[in-house]
Motif scaffolding. Sequence first.
Motif, short mmCIF file in Angstrom:
data_model
loop_
_atom_site.label_atom_id
_atom_site.label_comp_id
_atom_site.label_asym_id
_atom_site.label_seq_id
_atom_site.Cartn_x
_atom_site.Cartn_y
_atom_site.Cartn_z
N ASP A 38 0.86 -1.18 0.00
CA ASP A 38 0.00 0.00 0.00
C ASP A 38 0.90 1.23 0.00
O ASP A 38 1.38 1.66 1.05
CB ASP A 38 -0.91 -0.01 1.22
CG ASP A 38 -1.95 1.11 1.20
OD1 ASP A 38 -1.75 2.10 0.47
OD2 ASP A 38 -2.95 0.99 1.93
N THR A 39 1.16 1.79 -1.19
CA THR A 39 2.09 2.90 -1.29
C THR A 39 1.54 4.20 -0.71
O THR A 39 2.29 5.16 -0.54
CB THR A 39 2.51 3.14 -2.76
OG1 THR A 39 1.33 3.34 -3.55
CG2 THR A 39 3.30 1.94 -3.28
N GLY A 57 0.96 -0.31 13.04
CA GLY A 57 1.27 -1.53 13.77
C GLY A 57 2.41 -2.25 13.09
O GLY A 57 2.61 -2.11 11.88
N MET A 58 3.17 -3.03 13.84
CA MET A 58 4.23 -3.84 13.23
C MET A 58 4.51 -5.03 14.14
O MET A 58 4.59 -4.89 15.36
CB MET A 58 5.50 -3.01 13.00
CG MET A 58 6.57 -3.79 12.25
SD MET A 58 7.84 -2.74 11.46
CE MET A 58 8.52 -1.87 12.86
N HIS A 81 1.52 -2.92 9.60
CA HIS A 81 0.06 -2.95 9.45
C HIS A 81 -0.51 -1.54 9.42
O HIS A 81 0.11 -0.59 9.89
CB HIS A 81 -0.57 -3.72 10.62
CG HIS A 81 -0.19 -5.17 10.66
ND1 HIS A 81 -0.89 -6.15 9.98
CD2 HIS A 81 0.82 -5.81 11.29
CE1 HIS A 81 -0.33 -7.33 10.20
NE2 HIS A 81 0.71 -7.16 10.99
N ASP A 82 -1.73 -1.43 8.91
CA ASP A 82 -2.35 -0.11 8.77
C ASP A 82 -2.89 0.44 10.09
O ASP A 82 -3.29 1.59 10.16
CB ASP A 82 -3.48 -0.16 7.73
CG ASP A 82 -4.64 -1.06 8.16
OD1 ASP A 82 -4.48 -1.89 9.07
OD2 ASP A 82 -5.73 -0.91 7.56
N ARG A 83 -2.88 -0.37 11.14
CA ARG A 83 -3.32 0.11 12.45
C ARG A 83 -2.60 -0.67 13.53
O ARG A 83 -2.07 -1.76 13.30
CB ARG A 83 -4.82 0.01 12.61
CG ARG A 83 -5.39 -1.39 12.54
CD ARG A 83 -6.92 -1.34 12.65
NE ARG A 83 -7.50 -2.67 12.62
CZ ARG A 83 -7.86 -3.30 11.51
NH1 ARG A 83 -7.64 -2.73 10.33
NH2 ARG A 83 -8.41 -4.49 11.57
N ARG A 132 -2.19 -5.64 5.91
CA ARG A 132 -0.74 -5.67 5.72
C ARG A 132 -0.34 -4.62 4.69
O ARG A 132 -0.61 -4.76 3.50
CB ARG A 132 -0.31 -7.08 5.29
CG ARG A 132 -0.66 -8.12 6.34
CD ARG A 132 -0.16 -9.51 6.00
NE ARG A 132 -0.55 -10.45 7.04
CZ ARG A 132 0.01 -11.63 7.25
NH1 ARG A 132 1.00 -12.05 6.45
NH2 ARG A 132 -0.40 -12.42 8.21
N ALA A 133 0.34 -3.57 5.16
CA ALA A 133 0.73 -2.47 4.28
C ALA A 133 2.09 -2.69 3.66
O ALA A 133 2.36 -2.22 2.55
CB ALA A 133 0.72 -1.16 5.07
#
Length: 204
Positions: A78-79, A115-116, A181-183, A190-191
């Motif tokens: 997700d750019t 998030g990661m 992650h996006d949050r 998963r970004a």
Amino acid sequence: MCIRDSAHGADGGASDAPVGHGVHGAPAAGGSAREPGGGGDPSRTDDVVAAGGSSWTRAAGVFSPPGSFVPSDALTYDTRLVPAGARIEVTQFADPSGTRVGARLRGLVPGRAYGMHVHTSPCGADPAAAGPHYQHRPAATADPVNEVWLDFRTDEEGDGRAEALHGWGFREGGARSVIIHDRQGGAGERAACFTVPFGPHGQD
């Protein structure tokens, strides 16, 4: 070609690599065995230092979308959230008392929460390729005690950092990547993904 430079961070500036001994720092002395970057990625840097039953690993990369002309072990799905050209550096220090994992990121969306987590498999073109969260003990639920969570918020420049400290270590070959992650929290889309050669628990 793989470029290796243990004196520089993911942004090309000075690294704040840990120093000292124990789970709160990297070994100050001892032999160094540098591993090659994965997949022939020219933007990747890996360093591994082992001494006296402890080890320090550093991996740095530059994000690009799957299928880009220049292959990368740092993939953005997700750019809008993780732009191509954003940078990541992940460090791990392990000794018999536990493991510390740190992350530094540059070039993300300013003032945003991400998030990661550490995941079980290497990154792939499919975001699901990295598998589930790495868990110290198999469990049906996700939590930061049993897993490595590296949630962070970027500053006004789009830079962020996080660190997780555990009294346990990774199983050999069990932890292979980090997913952004996006949050924040235990789930999220998963970004982006970065393949990391995490090592096992330090040995006496």
